[in-house]
Design a protein around this motif. Structure first.
Motif, PDB file in Angstrom:
ATOM      1  N   UNK A 153      -2.285   4.065 -32.455  1.00 55.17           N
ATOM      2  CA  UNK A 153      -2.659   5.389 -31.966  1.00 55.17           C
ATOM      3  C   UNK A 153      -1.549   6.364 -32.312  1.00 55.17           C
ATOM      4  N   UNK A 154      -1.866   7.379 -33.098  1.00 52.37           N
ATOM      5  CA  UNK A 154      -0.943   8.456 -33.414  1.00 52.37           C
ATOM      6  C   UNK A 154      -1.307   9.648 -32.533  1.00 52.37           C
ATOM      7  N   UNK A 173       1.850  -0.208 -30.680  1.00 50.57           N
ATOM      8  CA  UNK A 173       1.817   0.700 -31.840  1.00 50.57           C
ATOM      9  C   UNK A 173       1.239   2.075 -31.496  1.00 50.57           C
ATOM     10  N   UNK A 174       1.962   2.780 -30.626  1.00 56.60           N
ATOM     11  CA  UNK A 174       1.598   4.139 -30.234  1.00 56.60           C
ATOM     12  C   UNK A 174       2.722   5.055 -30.720  1.00 56.60           C
ATOM     13  N   UNK A 175       2.362   6.028 -31.548  1.00 54.68           N
ATOM     14  CA  UNK A 175       3.340   6.882 -32.206  1.00 54.68           C
ATOM     15  C   UNK A 175       3.128   8.319 -31.749  1.00 54.68           C
ATOM     16  N   UNK A 176       4.165   8.916 -31.149  1.00 49.75           N
ATOM     17  CA  UNK A 176       4.061  10.270 -30.604  1.00 49.75           C
ATOM     18  C   UNK A 176       4.865  11.228 -31.463  1.00 49.75           C
ATOM     19  N   UNK A 205      -8.788  14.570 -42.553  1.00 47.34           N
ATOM     20  CA  UNK A 205      -7.723  14.636 -41.563  1.00 47.34           C
ATOM     21  C   UNK A 205      -7.466  13.354 -40.811  1.00 47.34           C
ATOM     22  N   UNK A 206      -8.287  12.327 -41.007  1.00 45.63           N
ATOM     23  CA  UNK A 206      -8.076  11.071 -40.293  1.00 45.63           C
ATOM     24  C   UNK A 206      -6.772  10.412 -40.725  1.00 45.63           C
ATOM     25  N   UNK A 207      -6.051   9.867 -39.757  1.00 44.92           N
ATOM     26  CA  UNK A 207      -4.849   9.090 -40.039  1.00 44.92           C
ATOM     27  C   UNK A 207      -5.255   7.633 -40.150  1.00 44.92           C
ATOM     28  N   UNK A 208      -4.956   7.029 -41.287  1.00 48.39           N
ATOM     29  CA  UNK A 208      -5.452   5.689 -41.586  1.00 48.39           C
ATOM     30  C   UNK A 208      -4.364   4.622 -41.575  1.00 48.39           C
ATOM     31  N   UNK A 209      -3.111   5.016 -41.385  1.00 48.36           N
ATOM     32  CA  UNK A 209      -2.018   4.064 -41.296  1.00 48.36           C
ATOM     33  C   UNK A 209      -0.798   4.721 -40.670  1.00 48.36           C
ATOM     34  N   UNK A 210       0.038   3.926 -39.997  1.00 52.59           N
ATOM     35  CA  UNK A 210       1.223   4.486 -39.341  1.00 52.59           C
ATOM     36  C   UNK A 210       2.258   3.405 -39.098  1.00 52.59           C
TER      37      UNK A 210
END
Length: 253
Positions: free
Chosen positions: A34-35, A65-68, A239-244
């Motif tokens: 989750x970004x 894996x939560x990125x703020x 605009x979708x984030x597909x990796x982080x």
């Protein structure tokens, strides 16, 4: 021609901009993440509760894996207090989300999760539900960071991507983990505001050969122990984030 107007609503700082676009890209599941992108401002009296919420979420999800990323926009600086963390590029990023998510305006505080869901940034339950959904339904790409070198003034980073598309781009951000500001003017005059995960610098790259090396400058006066690198893969078509992923900074060499 774009028409912009200021709108004031109780509990919400709002600036309108009529934007539209169409995007329907699939997001097949692999490993969950989750970004959380918070668009905030020290010049907005409605923003401190959102800053407090993401700080609480950061502690609760620190092992997941939560990125703020907290983006401080610049359009409220005119109200009497210049947010030292604000950047016009972050306002432009928010405007791009207004376009891709088909909303008529940008506002603060706003949260966007994985580039595909937006809501008022102080809504605790909505944020938690969005995180839960994102952790179970994620993107198609992967990104990794390696050979991170800290010279004391700049960071050299190598990135590698897998599963990207022709619309993908890499976003690398230097993020300051925490800070406080004594606000002396504007809507939050007299308050000491606490922030987490402040984006201090951001670079964007077309994926191209799937990997690359770049350099980012460390913000002056901030310990490298208070900085981490967050890397995203984002689909420009929607605009979708597909990796982080993220990495702490090594000790300066």
């Amino acid at each position: 021609m774009k028409y912009i107007k200021i709108i004031t609503l109780p509990g919400l700082c709002l600036i309108g901009s009529f934007l539209s676009a169409f995007c329907n890209q699939p997001n097949p599941a692999k490993s969950g993440f989750a970004v959380i992108e918070l668009f905030t401002s020290e010049g907005c009296s409605s923003c401190p509760p959102a800053d407090e919420l993401v700080a609480k979420v950061q502690k609760e999800y620190q092992n997941e894996p939560v990125y703020i990323l907290s983006f401080h926009v610049d359009y409220w600086n005119r109200l009497g207090w210049k947010d030292v963390y604000s950047n016009a590029d972050y306002s432009k990023r928010q405007e791009a989300y207004a376009k891709s998510l088909h909303i008529p305006s940008v506002y603060t505080p706003q949260i966007v999760v994985n580039g595909s869901k937006e809501f008022v940034g102080s809504q605790d339950g909505v944020l938690r539900n969005a995180i839960k959904a994102a952790l179970h339904n994620t993107g198609s790409a992967q990104i990794s960071l390696s050979n991170i070198i800290n010279s004391g003034t700049k960071i050299t980073i190598h990135y590698h991507t897998v599963g990207t598309s022709k619309y993908s781009e890499v976003i690398l951000a230097l993020v300051q983990k925490s800070a406080q500001t004594n606000v002396k003017a504007g809507e939050n005059k007299g308050h000491i505001l606490s922030h987490v995960q402040i984006v201090r610098q951001m670079q964007r790259f077309a994926v191209g050969n799937k990997d690359g090396t770049t350099q980012l400058m460390l913000p002056k006066g901030v310990s490298s122990q208070n900085i981490e690198v967050i890397a995203l893969v984002q689909d420009n078509a929607c605009g979708q984030i597909t990796g982080a992923t993220k990495q702490p900074l090594p000790i300066a060499s």
